[in-house]
Design a protein around this motif. Structure first.
Motif, PDB file in Angstrom:
ATOM      1  N   LEU A   1       3.812   9.347  11.884  1.00  0.00           N
ATOM      2  CA  LEU A   1       2.989   9.160  10.560  1.00  0.00           C
ATOM      3  C   LEU A   1       1.792   8.676  10.901  1.00  0.00           C
ATOM      4  O   LEU A   1       1.340   7.965  11.538  1.00  0.00           O
ATOM      5  CB  LEU A   1       3.765   8.325   9.666  1.00  0.00           C
ATOM      6  N   ASP A   2       0.714   9.200  10.000  1.00  0.00           N
ATOM      7  CA  ASP A   2      -0.558   8.451   9.890  1.00  0.00           C
ATOM      8  C   ASP A   2      -0.420   7.167   9.072  1.00  0.00           C
ATOM      9  O   ASP A   2      -0.063   6.974   8.189  1.00  0.00           O
ATOM     10  CB  ASP A   2      -1.637   9.448   9.109  1.00  0.00           C
TER      11      ASP A   2
ATOM     12  N   VAL B   1       2.434  13.713  10.945  1.00  0.00           N
ATOM     13  CA  VAL B   1       1.237  14.167  11.817  1.00  0.00           C
ATOM     14  C   VAL B   1       1.955  14.521  13.028  1.00  0.00           C
ATOM     15  O   VAL B   1       2.774  13.972  13.470  1.00  0.00           O
ATOM     16  CB  VAL B   1       0.251  13.343  11.695  1.00  0.00           C
ATOM     17  N   THR B   2       1.046  15.117  13.879  1.00  0.00           N
ATOM     18  CA  THR B   2       1.272  15.446  15.425  1.00  0.00           C
ATOM     19  C   THR B   2       0.243  15.183  16.037  1.00  0.00           C
ATOM     20  O   THR B   2      -0.686  15.814  16.342  1.00  0.00           O
ATOM     21  CB  THR B   2       1.924  16.875  15.428  1.00  0.00           C
TER      22      THR B   2
ATOM     23  N   GLY C   1      -2.282   2.810  17.702  1.00  0.00           N
ATOM     24  CA  GLY C   1      -3.665   3.103  17.101  1.00  0.00           C
ATOM     25  C   GLY C   1      -3.609   3.245  15.763  1.00  0.00           C
ATOM     26  O   GLY C   1      -2.861   2.415  14.991  1.00  0.00           O
ATOM     27  N   GLY C   2      -3.907   4.630  15.182  1.00  0.00           N
ATOM     28  CA  GLY C   2      -3.984   4.614  13.758  1.00  0.00           C
ATOM     29  C   GLY C   2      -2.641   5.509  13.469  1.00  0.00           C
ATOM     30  O   GLY C   2      -2.385   6.055  12.267  1.00  0.00           O
ATOM     31  N   TYR C   3      -1.520   5.410  14.337  1.00  0.00           N
ATOM     32  CA  TYR C   3      -0.403   6.073  13.925  1.00  0.00           C
ATOM     33  C   TYR C   3       0.860   5.234  14.048  1.00  0.00           C
ATOM     34  O   TYR C   3       0.810   4.240  14.867  1.00  0.00           O
ATOM     35  CB  TYR C   3      -0.157   7.440  14.794  1.00  0.00           C
ATOM     36  N   VAL C   4       1.987   5.459  13.575  1.00  0.00           N
ATOM     37  CA  VAL C   4       3.161   5.133  13.805  1.00  0.00           C
ATOM     38  C   VAL C   4       4.178   5.887  14.381  1.00  0.00           C
ATOM     39  O   VAL C   4       4.439   6.999  13.599  1.00  0.00           O
ATOM     40  CB  VAL C   4       3.754   4.026  12.461  1.00  0.00           C
TER      41      VAL C   4
ATOM     42  N   ALA D   1       0.844  -1.205  -0.053  1.00  0.00           N
ATOM     43  CA  ALA D   1      -0.044   0.076  -0.058  1.00  0.00           C
ATOM     44  C   ALA D   1       0.981   1.259  -0.225  1.00  0.00           C
ATOM     45  O   ALA D   1       0.618   2.402  -0.750  1.00  0.00           O
ATOM     46  CB  ALA D   1      -0.847   0.067   1.139  1.00  0.00           C
ATOM     47  N   TRP D   2       2.128   1.298   0.884  1.00  0.00           N
ATOM     48  CA  TRP D   2       2.931   2.363   0.855  1.00  0.00           C
ATOM     49  C   TRP D   2       3.942   1.901   1.357  1.00  0.00           C
ATOM     50  O   TRP D   2       4.133   0.956   2.331  1.00  0.00           O
ATOM     51  CB  TRP D   2       2.116   3.723   1.570  1.00  0.00           C
TER      52      TRP D   2
END
Length: 506
Positions: free
Chosen positions: A369-370, A377-378, A348-351, A321-322
């Motif tokens: 990262l998202d 992201v922050t 969660g939804g972040y790395v 995917a990326w």
């Protein structure tokens, strides 16, 4: 000041986060770097399953690789046994009171012997209890009042060995789930001869009357019962994540009514003649995330090789995917001679990538990262609250990695080898914990990490990073949830272990 408390040697981290040490002992696949063990303070987050939302929280965790003890008692109780005869006692025995975690009152705590894989959520402790008719193999799920230790209910006998116990939400209320496997003909979970089984009970499964110990106990059946064919992977290869359950190569997504097959063994990334090393980290949304770090050498020798480092996301079928993998030339006599040393974590939804910037590992850089878009992201504490972090790899030093997130999402604790750090989410800063020993975090609340070193137990203040030894024979909490806490006190060889708990003092 370095802390080196004296006391019991700790159990190494395993797969289970925010669950008991027994859950950590249950993991046998030690090559996969996902450490769902340490993170044992966020048991009450949610795993959505079937028609009800079960959102995985966050040991065991950990979570050594050996199986939990199934030693039989010297005499199995009869079918009409009482709670006392089955080892379920509520008052805390006098011989345990000097060993209780600091914060449990000796006159207001409870203890039960020989329970396995306990988890604590919303004022209820769930655990596995050996069945009186076959204490070496058969298990029940039981629910206990976290304040009094009173039994609330007991399930029917599980149809196979348990791969992991988990606090969940069932139909909008607290509950418990367990993954079991059955490989005998005439399987109890499904018509197939081999299957995974996902079973879940709400906390009030016993109804208004609850369930008494012994033969009078109602056999409460699970409200959620989902099965899938057993994969070729080991039955204990189970990953509870924030966003679903991965059992072997079968994945149960939030809101799904059945497992779907995922490709856990895709074609690797290749640079020239070299396969890069992908370390599976876990699931975020509908993506399987891995951390990549591998060297592609040149014919001229190692000094001319390049190290490729970054995150890689794949869909369920293995399609990329990326990825954020980048290559940098190796440098002799450099701290990062073969790429940067990094700690990588899914939250969660972040790395999150934590990179030390000096050879003494005193300063660090953070990169978020998202997970869905791999955009920078922050996240705020509110974005992370309730998530269970999962470490992908620890390249700073060898050793297992453990992570814990405070319930309010403000602080992330991570430890590997002899290094432990606290990330202040809002400030974006990293504080190293001043200790000479590797720290294993068992539980966390909004202010404190409860854990152990090779020489004893300790607490760590999340605001300052200060570590304080717990004077023996006292122990550390292994589970905390708001005003309640619990821990397992190990008995001597041949003696029972005890699960102790109750309301925590201020």
């Amino acid at each position: 000041m370095s802390v080196s408390p004296a006391g019991r040697a700790p159990v190494p981290y395993g797969i289970w986060h925010n669950v008991s040490r027994d859950d950590e002992r249950a993991h046998v696949d030690r090559e996969d770097p996902l450490d769902m063990s340490t993170t044992r303070g966020r048991i009450a987050a949610l795993l959505a399953v079937a028609a009800v939302a079960l959102t995985g929280c966050g040991d065991d965790s950990d979570p050594s690789a050996s199986e939990p003890s199934t030693d039989a008692p010297s005499q199995a109780p009869s079918d009409d046994s009482t709670p006392e005869e089955t080892g379920l006692e509520s008052p805390c025995p006098p011989q345990l009171r000097e060993s209780l975690p600091e914060g449990l009152r000796p006159d207001a705590c409870w203890a039960h012997s020989d329970l396995e894989r306990p988890v604590l959520a919303d004022g209820i402790v769930f655990a596995l209890e050996p069945d009186a008719s076959d204490p070496t193999a058969a298990r029940h799920v039981i629910a206990l009042d976290a304040e009094t230790g009173d039994r609330l209910w007991k399930s029917s006998v599980l149809p196979g060995p348990a791969s992991g116990l988990r606090a969940t939400e069932v139909g909008g209320d607290p509950g418990v789930a367990v993954v079991v496997t059955e490989s005998d003909a005439g399987d109890a979970l499904t018509e197939a001869s081999a299957a995974w089984g996902y079973l879940a009970w709400p906390a009030d499964a016993g109804g208004d009357d609850g369930g008494d110990a012994g033969s009078e106990d109602p056999a409460f059946e699970p409200e959620v019962h989902i099965t899938a064919p057993q994969s070729e992977l080991a039955a204990t290869d189970v990953y509870w994540t924030d966003q679903g359950l991965l059992a072997g190569d079968q994945f149960l997504a939030p809101g799904a009514a059945e497992f779907t097959t995922v490709n856990r063994d895709p074609e690797p990334m290749v640079i020239g003649d070299y396969d890069l090393d992908e370390r599976f980290a876990g699931v975020s949304g509908d993506l399987l995330l891995s951390y990549v770090k591998g060297v592609a050498w040149t014919p001229d020798g190692p000094e001319n090789g390049s190290t490729h480092v970054g995150w890689l996301a794949r869909s369920a079928d293995g399609t990329e995917a990326w990825n954020t993998v980048t290559g940098t030339p190796n440098e002799e006599d450099s701290l990062f001679g073969e790429g940067p040393n990094q700690l990588t974590i899914i939250v969660g939804g972040y790395v999150l990538t934590v990179t030390p910037t000096d050879e003494n590992y005193t300063t660090f850089e953070l990169s978020w990262l998202d997970a869905a878009t791999h955009e920078a992201v922050t996240p705020t504490p509110a974005d992370l609250a309730g998530a269970e972090p999962a470490a992908a790899a620890a390249d700073v030093m060898a050793g297992e990695t453990g992570t814990l997130l405070s319930p309010d999402g403000t602080h992330l604790f991570a430890s590997w080898s002899t290094l432990a750090v606290i990330v202040d989410i809002e400030a974006g800063t990293v504080t190293r914990v001043p200790t000479d020993f590797g720290i294993q975090g068992w539980a966390v609340d909004d202010t404190t990490v409860y854990g152990s070193t090779e020489n004893g137990t300790l607490t760590i203040d999340l605001a300052s990073g200060e570590a304080t030894a717990i004077e023996p024979p006292h122990e550390s909490f292994e589970m905390v949830d708001g005003e309640f806490g619990a821990a397992i006190l190990e008995g001597a060889v041949g003696e029972p272990s005890y699960l102790v708990g109750g309301r925590r003092t201020s």
